[in-house]
Enzyme design. Structure first.
Site, mmCIF file in Angstrom:
data_model
loop_
_atom_site.group_PDB
_atom_site.id
_atom_site.type_symbol
_atom_site.label_atom_id
_atom_site.label_comp_id
_atom_site.label_asym_id
_atom_site.label_seq_id
_atom_site.Cartn_x
_atom_site.Cartn_y
_atom_site.Cartn_z
ATOM 1 N N SER A 221 -33.888 -35.301 2.800
ATOM 2 C CA SER A 221 -34.363 -35.624 1.462
ATOM 3 C C SER A 221 -35.883 -35.710 1.390
ATOM 4 O O SER A 221 -36.553 -36.006 2.374
ATOM 5 C CB SER A 221 -33.752 -36.959 1.024
ATOM 6 O OG SER A 221 -34.372 -37.440 -0.138
ATOM 7 N N HIS B 13 -29.117 -40.618 -9.846
ATOM 8 C CA HIS B 13 -28.883 -41.107 -8.480
ATOM 9 C C HIS B 13 -28.273 -42.512 -8.408
ATOM 10 O O HIS B 13 -27.769 -42.893 -7.356
ATOM 11 C CB HIS B 13 -30.210 -41.123 -7.702
ATOM 12 C CG HIS B 13 -30.502 -39.843 -6.979
ATOM 13 N ND1 HIS B 13 -30.535 -38.626 -7.614
ATOM 14 C CD2 HIS B 13 -30.768 -39.586 -5.671
ATOM 15 C CE1 HIS B 13 -30.826 -37.683 -6.735
ATOM 16 N NE2 HIS B 13 -30.970 -38.244 -5.544
ATOM 17 N N ARG C 57 -37.489 -37.976 -0.028
ATOM 18 C CA ARG C 57 -37.877 -39.344 -0.384
ATOM 19 C C ARG C 57 -39.143 -39.818 0.320
ATOM 20 O O ARG C 57 -39.216 -39.897 1.543
ATOM 21 C CB ARG C 57 -36.711 -40.308 -0.147
ATOM 22 C CG ARG C 57 -36.295 -40.531 1.275
ATOM 23 C CD ARG C 57 -34.984 -41.286 1.337
ATOM 24 N NE ARG C 57 -33.896 -40.483 0.796
ATOM 25 C CZ ARG C 57 -32.656 -40.476 1.287
ATOM 26 N NH1 ARG C 57 -32.344 -41.236 2.299
ATOM 27 N NH2 ARG C 57 -31.725 -39.715 0.749
ATOM 28 N N ASP D 215 -37.278 -34.165 -5.340
ATOM 29 C CA ASP D 215 -35.971 -34.131 -4.699
ATOM 30 C C ASP D 215 -35.920 -32.853 -3.876
ATOM 31 O O ASP D 215 -36.383 -31.804 -4.326
ATOM 32 C CB ASP D 215 -34.843 -34.152 -5.731
ATOM 33 C CG ASP D 215 -33.486 -34.356 -5.081
ATOM 34 O OD1 ASP D 215 -32.979 -35.496 -5.115
ATOM 35 O OD2 ASP D 215 -32.925 -33.388 -4.539
ATOM 36 N N ARG E 182 -25.167 -31.360 2.016
ATOM 37 C CA ARG E 182 -25.678 -32.073 3.188
ATOM 38 C C ARG E 182 -24.557 -32.925 3.763
ATOM 39 O O ARG E 182 -23.820 -33.560 3.015
ATOM 40 C CB ARG E 182 -26.860 -32.944 2.730
ATOM 41 C CG ARG E 182 -27.808 -33.339 3.813
ATOM 42 C CD ARG E 182 -29.125 -33.818 3.191
ATOM 43 N NE ARG E 182 -30.045 -32.704 2.978
ATOM 44 C CZ ARG E 182 -31.171 -32.793 2.292
ATOM 45 N NH1 ARG E 182 -31.497 -33.939 1.718
ATOM 46 N NH2 ARG E 182 -31.958 -31.757 2.161
#
Length: 754
Positions: free
Chosen positions: A643, A96, A645, A160, A448
């Site tokens: 996401s 990433h 996250r 993820d 996305r």
């Protein structure tokens, strides 16, 4: 090589007994999804049937995967758990933090230099706790997992949201937050509400310009970004069996865009071929021995409406190539209607950049099909009108397609090959533009396309299509071009038409790689020291969050009433902020800066009730925290989609936000909030959203009797002295309420380990 072969054989060794117990407990034939879920119950053999969308169930995943941006926080949490080694096979993948700017070699060199501190931390913590480490440049987590770790009938979690990519090999693979990963690595069960089931029956066979990507683009148009929430999507039928394993992976990968818990295909010859082609023949042999358990029962597929909560049927013979977008991955357009949509909606018709690759579409098959189009541009004397980039998914694929001449083909048509990393897909893109705010169009084979995701420009109209369609449109430089029907004028003034793409599922000469980028952990990690500089701007050891004070929460200020779509990109942006993923305080400076304030229709501008002035969201919240005042965030539908996250949950927790009140939550984000000890609540009546005023002081009552299924109450104290109240719902079970009371799930883990 086959990783963790003994573990896989152990899983297969218990499958017959577990599936038999599940049939007895449920009293019916089983879908593939149910077989995998019941085979991974933490309790062992099933003793009861679980209610879909109702019962919380404890599972025992086979493995954990983490990408570098989320692994930092996951492993910082794991370090507090008190274990000497991870309890299940786990891996870290450095994909990433590499910014796409010039090209693969230079961008990778820059990333290694800029991120050395983070990479060294991840390598050392992996070394210490028995975690496999994939170095920067090795590839994107999901492609590497598909090539090395995914196996039919297995269960894994990954930090993820596109972890479901492994469903292409028949695995239930689910995106989670780092706290969930921490639990499983610490040897604890992993909790999930037993999902609903959506069956997608595929008939016919793909041909011509249509690809596996078009299947999920079509499904996204049917189900929308919310339609799969709380469900696992299971693909079946002759059409499913005709798809390559990597094509299946593409479909499962982008299932995250419909909100699905995950997606999965049954084990078949295509999957077996891919396993053998990636030097995992032993796993294919083991799967063959239990193959009847690695797909749904025949009776299920004969009468799917009796076994799935929803059934969709798609005839691949009739499926058109699709282009989805802009600004949302579920706005689906058959290519025959797309040019009209561009004109009617006044979207920029000139295509500025075409981007292929990413974890979604960078298989050998994808590359060869796209390269067959690129070669035509050269052979038919066409000049590529748009910029064009290629992002290989792994070093294994990159090395193999370079050996076979395909990268040279892309370069000959003007393409630039980027590093084996996420890059532009997640905003790690130093885009070449003289106006970063210009209204423009790009098209990608990514998954996305929310506003600002790729390049930070809210006026970039991002569209999603298959790699071959992206390549064709990049050659044309025109969003209204239909390669199935339209002609292009070449450099000689001739009218030429692109032929249908031709691809190869598996390399004829086999896969090859010089250095895959894998680093095995130390056999004994007890001597390894994990160092974090206390002065670091990128890494910060965590402090436990405070426990609940035992009372109702009163006097909250409204931090922001978010209007419309509020994804995890709005709550905690990626791009340049990725460098702070291991430093909670620094990354909290991006909290909710992308969310639109309902009261002034502006991002990152909220009223500070202490001063009466408008200012940035993080600064306003820090002021409340400094004065010991809690706050609340109010949001719209599907809050936190996108996401996985967990920073989007940890940042408000760290800065003193006490509750998130919304119309509805995306699954992963709601779980992340619960794990961090936050109060995640929803309007019982969505129209109550309209009652919340900018200057309100807000109480949440009923917490002293907080219980599963029991509503809480929100009391609004308006500036004019009036009050009103309304009921709010929650989905906390007894264990999750304990997380809330303890100040977070990790506090309980630490206490139990001690």
């Amino acid at each position: 090589m086959a990783f963790d072969l003994d573990m896989i054989k152990k899983v297969y060794g218990r499958y017959s007994a577990r599936v038999a117990a599940a049939r007895t407990a449920t009293g019916k034939h089983l879908t593939l999804t149910e077989k995998i879920l019941y085979a991974h119950l933490s309790e062992g053999n099933a003793t009861q049937a679980y209610g879909r969308g109702v019962d919380y169930v404890d599972f025992a995943p086979d493995r954990v995967a983490m990408q570098d941006a989320t692994a930092q926080m996951a492993l910082l949490q794991f370090m507090q758990a008190g274990r000497p080694q991870v309890a299940v096979p786990s891996t870290v993948h450095c994909d990433h933090l590499i910014q796409a700017k010039v090209g693969a070699v230079e961008d990778l060199h820059t990333a290694v230099d800029v991120n050395r501190e983070v990479y060294d931390f991840l390598a050392s913590v992996s070394d210490k706790y028995g975690i496999g480490f994939w170095k920067a440049g090795a590839g994107i987590i999901h492609q590497v997992v598909l090539e090395n770790y995914a196996f039919p009938g297995g269960m894994m979690i990954g930090t993820d949201s596109h972890t479901p990519n492994a469903g292409g090999l028949g695995m239930v693979a689910i995106g989670v937050g780092g706290a969930d990963a921490c639990d499983v690595m610490a040897g604890l069960p992993w909790e999930l509400k037993f999902p609903k089931l959506i069956g997608v029956k595929l008939t016919g066979k793909l041909s011509g310009w249509t690809s596996a990507k078009d299947v999920i683009l079509k499904v996204a148009g049917i189900l929308t970004v919310k339609g799969g929430t709380g469900a696992i999507v299971e693909y079946f039928g002759e059409g499913a069996q005709s798809l390559s394993a990597t094509g299946k992976g593409t479909i499962c990968n982008m299932g995250a865009e419909i909100g699905a818990t995950t997606s999965v295909f049954g084990y078949d010859e295509k999957i077996a071929t891919y396993l053998r082609g990636t030097k995992r023949g032993e796993i294919a042999d083991a799967a063959d021995a239990v193959k009847e358990h690695l797909t749904g029962d025949p009776e299920v597929y004969a009468s799917p409406e009796q076994y799935f909560d929803q059934v969709i049927e798609i005839n691949l013979n009739e499926l058109e190539p699709h282009i989805n977008g802009p600004f949302t991955p579920d706005l689906a357009w058959p290519i025959s209607k797309f040019a009209t949509a561009v004109k009617e909606n006044n979207w920029p018709a000139e295509l500025e950049v075409g981007l292929i690759g990413s974890c979604t579409n960078s298989s050998y098959e994808d590359i060869t099909r796209s390269a067959s189009i690129a070669k035509q541009a050269v052979d038919k004397h066409l000049t590529t009108k748009a910029e064009f980039t290629v992002t290989p998914g792994s070093e294994l694929v990159r090395y193999t397609v370079e050996r076979d001449g395909y990268l040279a083909t892309f370069e000959a048509m003007g393409g630039v090959v980027l590093a084996n990393a996420c890059g532009p897909c997640i905003g790690q893109w130093a885009r070449h533009t003289n106006d970063p705010t210009r209204k423009n169009s790009i098209i990608t084979s990514f998954n996305r396309n929310f506003a600002k995701r790729n390049d930070g420009n809210p006026n970039t109209h991002a569209f999603v299509a298959s790699p071959e369609i992206v390549t064709a449109l990049a050659i044309a430089g025109d969003m209204t071009f239909n390669p199935l029907t339209d002609y292009l004028t070449n450099n000689k003034g001739e009218q030429v038409k692109l032929d249908e793409p031709l691809g190869i599922e598996m390399p004829v000469k086999g896969y090859a790689v010089k250095d895959a980028g894998y680093q095995a952990p130390a056999e004994d990690g007890s001597h390894v020291t994990v160092k974090v500089d206390p002065k670091s701007a990128r890494l910060q050891l965590l402090e436990p969050f405070a426990a609940w004070e035992g009372t109702d929460i009163t006097g909250l200020k409204l931090l922001i009433k978010a209007k419309g779509k509020c994804t995890t990109d709005h709550i905690s942006m990626a791009g340049p902020w990725l460098k702070f993923r291991g430093h909670l305080d620094n990354i909290s400076n991006n909290m909710l800066i992308g969310a639109i304030n309902y009261f002034n229709n502006t991002p990152d501008s909220v009223k500070n009730e202490l001063t009466g002035q408008y200012g940035p969201v993080p600064a306003t919240q820090r002021d409340y925290k400094a004065h010991g005042i809690g706050s609340i965030v109010v949001g719209d539908e599907n809050y936190g989609e996108g996401s996985s996250r967990e920073h989007a949950a940890m940042e408000p927790r760290h800065l003193g936000v006490r509750a998130i009140l919304v119309k509805s939550f995306a699954r992963i984000h709601e779980t992340n909030l619960k794990k961090q000890g936050m109060l995640a609540i929803t309007f019982a009546n969505s129209s109550d959203y309209d009652k919340i005023q900018e200057d309100d002081s807000i109480d949440i009552t009923g917490l002293t009797t907080f219980a599963p299924g029991k509503q809480l109450t929100v009391v609004l104290h308006h500036k004019d002295g009036t009050t009103e109240s309304f009921a709010v719902n929650h989905t906390y079970n007894a264990q999750q309420i304990e997380w809330f009371k303890a100040g977070g799930a990790l506090n309980i883990i630490r206490r139990e380990m001690a």
